[in-house]
Scaffold this motif. Structure first.
Motif, short mmCIF file in Angstrom:
data_model
loop_
_atom_site.label_atom_id
_atom_site.label_comp_id
_atom_site.label_asym_id
_atom_site.label_seq_id
_atom_site.Cartn_x
_atom_site.Cartn_y
_atom_site.Cartn_z
N MET A 75 75.85 51.11 21.70
CA MET A 75 75.31 52.46 21.76
C MET A 75 74.02 52.58 20.93
SD MET A 75 75.39 55.30 23.03
CE MET A 75 76.46 56.62 23.37
N LEU A 76 74.00 51.94 19.75
CA LEU A 76 72.80 51.99 18.91
C LEU A 76 71.60 51.39 19.63
CD1 LEU A 76 74.38 50.97 15.48
CD2 LEU A 76 73.61 53.25 16.18
N GLY A 77 71.85 50.29 20.32
CA GLY A 77 70.77 49.65 21.06
C GLY A 77 70.23 50.52 22.18
N LEU A 78 71.12 51.20 22.87
CA LEU A 78 70.66 52.09 23.94
C LEU A 78 69.84 53.25 23.38
CD1 LEU A 78 73.75 52.14 26.32
CD2 LEU A 78 71.62 50.83 26.56
N LEU A 79 70.22 53.72 22.21
CA LEU A 79 69.43 54.78 21.56
C LEU A 79 68.07 54.25 21.11
CD1 LEU A 79 72.22 56.62 19.55
CD2 LEU A 79 70.99 57.46 21.58
N ALA A 80 68.05 52.98 20.65
CA ALA A 80 66.77 52.35 20.30
C ALA A 80 65.88 52.25 21.53
CB ALA A 80 67.00 50.97 19.69
N LEU A 81 66.47 51.84 22.65
CA LEU A 81 65.73 51.76 23.91
C LEU A 81 65.21 53.14 24.32
CD1 LEU A 81 64.77 50.48 26.57
CD2 LEU A 81 67.13 50.66 27.41
N LEU A 82 66.06 54.14 24.23
CA LEU A 82 65.66 55.49 24.60
C LEU A 82 64.50 55.98 23.76
CD1 LEU A 82 66.20 58.16 26.18
CD2 LEU A 82 67.68 58.80 24.27
N THR A 83 64.59 55.84 22.44
CA THR A 83 63.53 56.36 21.57
C THR A 83 62.23 55.55 21.72
OG1 THR A 83 64.51 55.14 19.72
CG2 THR A 83 65.02 57.49 19.88
N ALA A 84 62.35 54.24 21.94
CA ALA A 84 61.14 53.44 22.19
C ALA A 84 60.50 53.85 23.52
CB ALA A 84 61.47 51.95 22.21
N SER A 85 61.31 54.16 24.50
CA SER A 85 60.79 54.59 25.80
C SER A 85 60.10 55.95 25.70
CB SER A 85 61.91 54.65 26.83
OG SER A 85 62.47 53.36 27.01
N VAL A 86 60.67 56.85 24.93
CA VAL A 86 60.03 58.16 24.72
C VAL A 86 58.71 57.97 23.97
CG1 VAL A 86 60.25 60.42 23.60
CG2 VAL A 86 62.18 59.45 24.86
N PHE A 87 58.72 57.09 22.96
CA PHE A 87 57.48 56.77 22.23
C PHE A 87 56.43 56.28 23.21
CE2 PHE A 87 54.52 53.91 20.31
CZ PHE A 87 54.19 54.49 19.10
N PHE A 88 56.80 55.31 24.03
CA PHE A 88 55.86 54.76 25.00
C PHE A 88 55.36 55.83 25.97
CE2 PHE A 88 55.34 52.90 29.32
CZ PHE A 88 54.08 52.36 29.11
N GLY A 89 56.27 56.65 26.45
CA GLY A 89 55.87 57.71 27.38
C GLY A 89 54.85 58.66 26.76
N ALA A 90 55.08 59.04 25.52
CA ALA A 90 54.14 59.93 24.84
C ALA A 90 52.81 59.23 24.62
CB ALA A 90 54.73 60.40 23.52
N PHE A 117 63.83 45.80 24.13
CA PHE A 117 65.11 46.51 24.03
C PHE A 117 65.85 46.52 25.37
CE2 PHE A 117 63.57 49.33 20.29
CZ PHE A 117 64.06 48.42 19.36
N LEU A 118 65.12 46.69 26.46
CA LEU A 118 65.74 46.70 27.79
C LEU A 118 66.37 45.34 28.09
CD1 LEU A 118 66.27 48.25 30.42
CD2 LEU A 118 64.05 47.41 31.23
N VAL A 119 65.67 44.27 27.77
CA VAL A 119 66.22 42.92 27.99
C VAL A 119 67.46 42.72 27.12
CG1 VAL A 119 65.76 40.45 27.72
CG2 VAL A 119 64.04 41.93 28.77
N ALA A 120 67.38 43.16 25.87
CA ALA A 120 68.54 43.03 24.97
C ALA A 120 69.74 43.81 25.52
CB ALA A 120 68.18 43.53 23.57
#
Length: 146
Positions: free
Chosen positions: A1-16, A136-139
Motif C-alpha cells: 500500500m505504501l508503494g502505491l501511495l508513493a506511485l500516486l503522489t509521484a504521478s500527481v507531482f509529474f502531472g502538475a 514506482f510503477l515497475v516496482a
C-alpha cells in the motif's frame, strides 16, 4: 500500500509539473514581459508549496515501501523524486530569486530570458517526476507478479 501511495503522489507531482511545462508557462509567455512576471510570482509560490510537499511525501512513502518490501526499486524511485529538492535549490533557485526580486517597473529583455530559462529548468523537474513515477510503477508491477 505504501508503494502505491508513493506511485500516486509521484504521478500527481509529474502531472502538475508537466502541466506547468506544456500549458501554464507557454501561456504565460504570450503575455508581455511585465504581465508574465506578475503572473509568474504568485503561480510559482503556489506551485512550489504543492510540488515540494508531493516530492517529500512521495519520497518518504517510497523509502517506507523499500523498507517494507526490500525491493530496491522503491528506494530508487524515492531517491529520484527527492532529487527534485537539490535540483531546485542548486539550479532553479538562483533564477527564481532573480525573478522574485525584479520589480515590475524594472522588467526588461533579461526578464523574458530568465522566464524562458526557468521554463527549461522546470522541464528537468518534470523529467524527474516522470522517471520516479515509472520506477514506482515497475516496482508495483513486479510486486504484483511475485
Amino acid at each position: 500500500m505504501l508503494g502505491l501511495l508513493a506511485l500516486l503522489t509521484a504521478s500527481v507531482f509529474f502531472g502538475a509539473a508537466i502541466y506547468i511545462n506544456v500549458a501554464e508557462h507557454p501561456a504565460r509567455l504570450h503575455l508581455d514581459d511585465r504581465a508574465a512576471l506578475a503572473q509568474w510570482v504568485p503561480a510559482y509560490r503556489r506551485g512550489f508549496e504543492m510540488q515540494a510537499s508531493l516530492a517529500i511525501i512521495s519520497g518518504l512513502l517510497g523509502a517506507a515501501a523499500w523498507w517494507q518490501s526490500d525491493n530496491p526499486l522503491w528506494g530508487l524511485g524515492a531517491a529520484i523524486i527527492i532529487l527534485n529538492w537539490p535540483y531546485t535549490m542548486l539550479l532553479i533557485m538562483p533564477v527564481n530569486q532573480r525573478l522574485e526580486t525584479t520589480r515590475l517597473d524594472e522588467v526588461n529583455e533579461e526578464t523574458r530570458e530568465l522566464l524562458l530559462h526557468w521554463g527549461r529548468l522546470h522541464a528537468g523537474r518534470s523529467a524527474l517526476g516522470a522517471i520516479a513515477a515509472v520506477v514506482f510503477l515497475v516496482a508495483a508491477w513486479l510486486g504484483l507478479q511475485g
